[in-house]
Scaffold this active site. Sequence first.
Site, PDB file in Angstrom:
ATOM      1  N   ILE A 159      50.729  58.421 105.113  1.00 20.74           N
ATOM      2  CA  ILE A 159      51.761  58.846 106.075  1.00 20.74           C
ATOM      3  C   ILE A 159      51.853  60.222 105.990  1.00 20.74           C
ATOM      4  CG2 ILE A 159      52.997  56.642 106.733  1.00 20.74           C
ATOM      5  CD1 ILE A 159      54.723  58.110 104.138  1.00 20.74           C
ATOM      6  N   PRO A 160      50.671  60.899 106.575  1.00 18.13           N
ATOM      7  CA  PRO A 160      50.860  62.546 106.715  1.00 18.13           C
ATOM      8  C   PRO A 160      52.153  62.740 107.590  1.00 18.13           C
ATOM      9  CG  PRO A 160      48.551  61.771 107.575  1.00 18.13           C
ATOM     10  CD  PRO A 160      49.287  60.576 106.850  1.00 18.13           C
ATOM     11  N   HIS A 161      52.829  63.637 107.447  1.00 18.87           N
ATOM     12  CA  HIS A 161      53.961  63.815 108.361  1.00 18.87           C
ATOM     13  C   HIS A 161      54.283  65.294 108.194  1.00 18.87           C
ATOM     14  CE1 HIS A 161      55.819  62.385 104.470  1.00 18.87           C
ATOM     15  NE2 HIS A 161      56.741  63.283 104.652  1.00 18.87           N
ATOM     16  N   GLY A 162      54.966  65.782 109.506  1.00 20.01           N
ATOM     17  CA  GLY A 162      55.117  67.171 109.469  1.00 20.01           C
ATOM     18  C   GLY A 162      56.275  67.087 110.474  1.00 20.01           C
TER      19      GLY A 162
END
Lengths: 151, 459
Positions: free
Chosen positions: A65-68
């Site tokens: 779950i790459p998140h930014g």
Amino acid sequence: MKISELLTTDLIKLSTEAQDKDGILQEMIETLEKNNKISDKDEFYQVILEREEKSSTGVGNGVAIPHGQSDVVEEAALVFAKSEAGIDFDSRDGEPAKIFFMIAVPEGGSSDHLSVLSKLSRKLMHEDFRTDLLNADSKEELLEVIEAEEE
Amino acid sequence: MKKIVAVTACPTGIAHTFMAAEALEEAAKKKDVEIKVETRGAEGVEDELNEEDIEEADAVIIAADTDVKTDRFRGTAMISVAVGDAIDDAEGLIDEALTKAENYDPSDEDLVEDVKERKSERSSERSGAYKHLMNGVSRMIPFVVAGGLAIALAFAVGGIHMKGALAGALGQLKGAGFTLMVPILAGFIASSIADRPGLAPGMIGGYLANDLGAGFLGGIVAGFLAGYVTQWLKDTIKLPKTMQGLKPVLILPLLSTLIVGLLMIFVIGKPMGAVMSGLKGWLEGMTGTNRILLGAIIGAMMAFDMGGPVNKAAYTFGAGLLASEASTGPVIMAAVMAAGMTPPLGLALATFMAPDKFDEQQHEAGKAAAVLGISFVTEGAIPFAAADPIKIIPSIMTGSAVAGGLSMLFRATLQAPHGGIFVLAIPGAVGNLFMYGVSILAGTVVTALLVSTLKNKVK
């Protein structure tokens, strides 16, 4: 607010050509840009990378779950991608990741989307949900799986 | 049914916090354990644990990559892990927490533990400039200890003129330690602000501060300058992806060092050098009365917040001068340590002098405070001060002012910035040892007298 409001069919990729972590990240960020969810691709890539450098968002069980959170995000959005073969994502359990949710969150403003994302994160811990996501053959079916879970 | 309470948190507060919470809840369901999980995410705190929850709980699990305050869980078995550990193996964590709860005895949490906890809580609560400064100071202290004790041993071996090869070598050791001290201070202030890229410009700036006679004050300025400049460069410079790799290895060190170095040499170095030599002249030329006054002020500061920012300001002043000013530094340092020892020592003595004014628990605490006092851990006074601040704090400040003032009057010297009573055993470390002991004793007795007079009897 519902997950399906953040994840439209345009933001779903049922197959990917990416071979590695960088490739899948790039691909998902391009999808965000094409759909006008972010204003600056390179900047958002940096934000995502900075988060990954702290610790991989490959949380194990084949999920990443790459998140930014950044002011280049125009509107909160999700990208879903699936890799049959799996991609090495430096996951905590060392297994390749097959399910990817990229989370883009704007700086400040309403926090409606945050509770949606926290619910999604919780659901991803359930094996049934993961299996259903992997078995979905069409975008519609995938959205159905998510909507059913939201009921 | 066993009950567990847990707190989950992660830096972004969007995903891991909730995954860990879900994992713990699922695992608890499987194991037939009741659980309540407080999530501290981007939206704020959800399912906040109330007093009742904590009261009922057999054990606490903290799964967080950010600082979570744990004082509300005092008295309950607790395990603290990274948020990812809860996602990986929530069942294992629950087992571990329950095992810990079975063997847990709350009375094991004695004063020494309590003080240790409060100390680490304080350091995690530090923020902003103060946090950066303390990051530098804590890295610097071992260098001052090593250098200071080397010079003490050199005096012991070779007399005041350090005659002989061994004494000469020890003097050389001290030189190395003290020369490195300011660059280390500046480097770690800068890297606290700007992470790794701050270290080089900070250390180089600190070295220049030394060179320009700006001492530890110049080093502090250099450290902050380097940190904020580097952070600004990091945020401002945007490079195409193909050249990203050059930023940390070439562009940041080059630009930040140029800016910091040139500013130090052409702008900041000279005035800071003047400030240092002014300070030096003032300290050296001080008359008896002024010396006592300075010692008393420094002493009162040491006791005021027992390890808080005011105490650390006085301490940093002493430790910084110790390395940059060979003539006056050890005198100030001696006053600082004497004043830092008397609060817990005086309170310990008071529990013996006026036993009816302290409850049983405080009698136990008094014994521990004595040990902390001889080790120069001023925080040992906190449990007493927290219970009755209005009476305790003025008493310990007065006692510390007496100790600091007397130590300055007798020109006692101390070559090391720490060590408590144990450093007195190292040959050469303390000058005018007997009168130094008298100063500490006087401060202790004054503190104890005031405390036992002011405090009311325990009913």
